[in-house]
Design an enzyme around this catalytic site. Sequence first.
Site, mmCIF file in Angstrom:
data_model
loop_
_atom_site.group_PDB
_atom_site.id
_atom_site.type_symbol
_atom_site.label_atom_id
_atom_site.label_comp_id
_atom_site.label_asym_id
_atom_site.label_seq_id
_atom_site.Cartn_x
_atom_site.Cartn_y
_atom_site.Cartn_z
ATOM 1 N N HIS A 122 0.808 -1.224 0.000
ATOM 2 C CA HIS A 122 0.000 0.000 0.000
ATOM 3 C C HIS A 122 0.839 1.271 0.000
ATOM 4 C CE1 HIS A 122 -4.198 -1.302 1.052
ATOM 5 N NE2 HIS A 122 -4.315 -0.326 0.181
ATOM 6 N N GLU B 212 -4.323 -15.024 -21.987
ATOM 7 C CA GLU B 212 -3.557 -15.251 -20.755
ATOM 8 C C GLU B 212 -3.147 -16.703 -20.635
ATOM 9 O OE1 GLU B 212 -5.538 -12.749 -17.352
ATOM 10 O OE2 GLU B 212 -7.083 -13.565 -18.650
ATOM 11 N N ASP C 169 -0.439 -13.184 -16.392
ATOM 12 C CA ASP C 169 -0.788 -14.596 -16.307
ATOM 13 C C ASP C 169 -0.124 -15.422 -17.407
ATOM 14 O OD1 ASP C 169 -2.399 -15.004 -13.997
ATOM 15 O OD2 ASP C 169 -3.979 -13.837 -14.946
ATOM 16 N N CYS D 99 -2.295 -5.731 -21.968
ATOM 17 C CA CYS D 99 -2.627 -4.998 -20.748
ATOM 18 C C CYS D 99 -1.914 -5.551 -19.531
ATOM 19 C CB CYS D 99 -4.138 -4.968 -20.534
ATOM 20 S SG CYS D 99 -4.857 -6.611 -20.408
HETATM 21 C C1 PEP Z 1 -2.755 -10.253 -16.843
HETATM 22 O O1 PEP Z 1 -2.902 -11.412 -16.474
HETATM 23 O O2 PEP Z 1 -1.777 -9.851 -17.513
HETATM 24 C C2 PEP Z 1 -3.761 -9.233 -16.492
HETATM 25 C C3 PEP Z 1 -3.706 -8.015 -16.990
HETATM 26 O O3 PEP Z 1 -4.718 -9.588 -15.602
HETATM 27 P P1 PEP Z 1 -4.521 -9.601 -14.013
HETATM 28 O O4 PEP Z 1 -3.172 -8.980 -13.701
HETATM 29 O O5 PEP Z 1 -5.661 -8.831 -13.469
HETATM 30 O O6 PEP Z 1 -4.577 -11.057 -13.729
HETATM 31 MG MG MG Z 2 -4.759 -12.077 -15.606
#
Ligand code: PEP
Ligand code: MG
Length: 573
Positions: free
Chosen positions: A191, A433, A457, A504
């Site tokens: 945090h 992913e 992931d 992302c």
């Molecule tokens: C990912 O897996 O790259 C992703 C953006 O999702 P999260 O980090 O929320 O699992």
């Molecule tokens: Mg993910």
Amino acid sequence: MTKQLKGIAVSDGIAVAKAYLLVEPDLSFEKLTISDVDHEIARLSEALGHATGELQLIRDKAAKSLGEEEAQVFDAHLMVLSDPELIGAIESNIKDNNVNAESALKEVTDMFVGMFEGMVDNPYMQERAADIRDVTKRVMSHLLGVKLPDLSMIDEEVIVVAEDLTPSDTAQLDRKFVKAFVTNIGGRTSHSAIMARSLEIPAVVGTQEVTAHVTEGEMIAVDGIEGDVLVNPTSEEVANFEVKAKDFAALKAEWDKLKNAQTVTADGKHIELAGNIGTPKDLEGVNGHGGEAVGLYRTEFLYMDSPDFPSEDDQFEAYKAVLEGMEGKPVVVRTMDIGGDKELPYLKFPEEMNPFLGYRAIRICLAEDEMFRTQLRALLRASVYGNLRIMFPMIATLGEFREAKALLLEEKAKLIAEGIEVKDDIQVGIMIEIPAAAVIADRFAKEVDFFSIGTNDLIQYTMAADRMNERVSYLYQPYNPAILRLVKNVIDSAHAEGKWAGMCGEMAGDQTAVPLLVGLGLDEFSMSATSILRTRSLMKRLDTTRMAELANKAITECDTAEEVVALVNEYTK
Ligand code: PEP
Ligand code: MG
């Protein structure tokens, strides 16, 4: 002599100033047998009242300096202070054992902290343990009449040095005077690190030993970019840091100039630079840093921040706020991604051996389709307020995608039959992913409107290395040629069908990965808001033809991640 320490750089920037040692107050007490139970309960209640008043002040201050979103952590603290289960247990402990309030408070809160901390796979509950610890300290200080150090009273330029900083400590930091902070413990996602980035205070955490080497008032130099800390630096070292600080300030000023600019490479190719958000409030950061879109809205936070399933209307309001806030720019909303490390207290499943390989995200949504339909309806209703793109997480098979899309179309038809307006051209895509989906991306590309590669992931599944496990973190290799080949396959497959591919996961904002991804032809990069401007600045310097050559070499000639990094350095010198 200078003492050099290394920690984890969690918030950019360079600072040199006197140390302000945050010393833990002495909150020791004696366990006493008491006869006047009512008096002890009254003492407890008074201390709780004082702590509540203080926390409300801190909360208001945090809301002003950090924004409502960051201030919410104190709502969690205030909830602890009024939690009947916790307070009831402390009062019963006083009554049943005839002990003083200090002893009962410690015994009961230790029990709760131990229980939550024991849930090692559950960061949400671990945070609750940290909340209880933070709140207990405040209540104990009132019981004992000991003053907690007041960071908000700092009125000269300092660098705060501490074992750790609690959220309430961090919220009290005034960036006018606190030039940086350094702690013994903590990590990138703690945090205090997240708050430091919001406050734009340079910070290095996890040095393990900084408090042992610093005395109050001693000079220290902090490099929040590299994670270096110098205690008692020589004048030459100070001069070096001052040069670095100047360079960084100049860089930042350059980045800031790009806030309203388009993202274009040196040879004029436009690339979409987007921000990741967890709540509507995070839009401020995306817009403040010149984001051109929202590339990932993690809607599960809506579920995690709520005592029960959020209603269709509550969800509708949140999605509408984000769409309106982006004023027609694209917004990729990911449907609920619960499971793995993200649990819902009100949605209980049998315990699993491997939650990351278990019942999560789209797998839950397809099985509990009422919950999923509610989210889809809320999204469809909100679609008329902007440029919505819907994305399904953790897709492994085409069957899953088809089923999810069919539910979406069913809900759309129902809404239209009810006379409710729904946008016609909503793009529907998936996250890549799971390696299985990356490998047959060519088949998916015929049916989806877009891909967004979730490398957080994808890397853990491809390398079979748990993203939360420090012991195997050496295998977490975004630049490994195996990952690059999967990414290339996804991008090429999308383009072959005239679709777009974005990313992302954290890799999208990684400055070593960006040249490779530009070279591979990635269309959209979505990252934390604070990385947007530096990435735009980097892209301006990249030539797509040269980066394509780099990416091709990395994929065909490199054996290891290390070789890839060396190649990137050579091409971006
Ligand atoms: C990912 O897996 O790259 C992703 C953006 O999702 P999260 O980090 O929320 O699992
Ligand atoms: Mg993910």
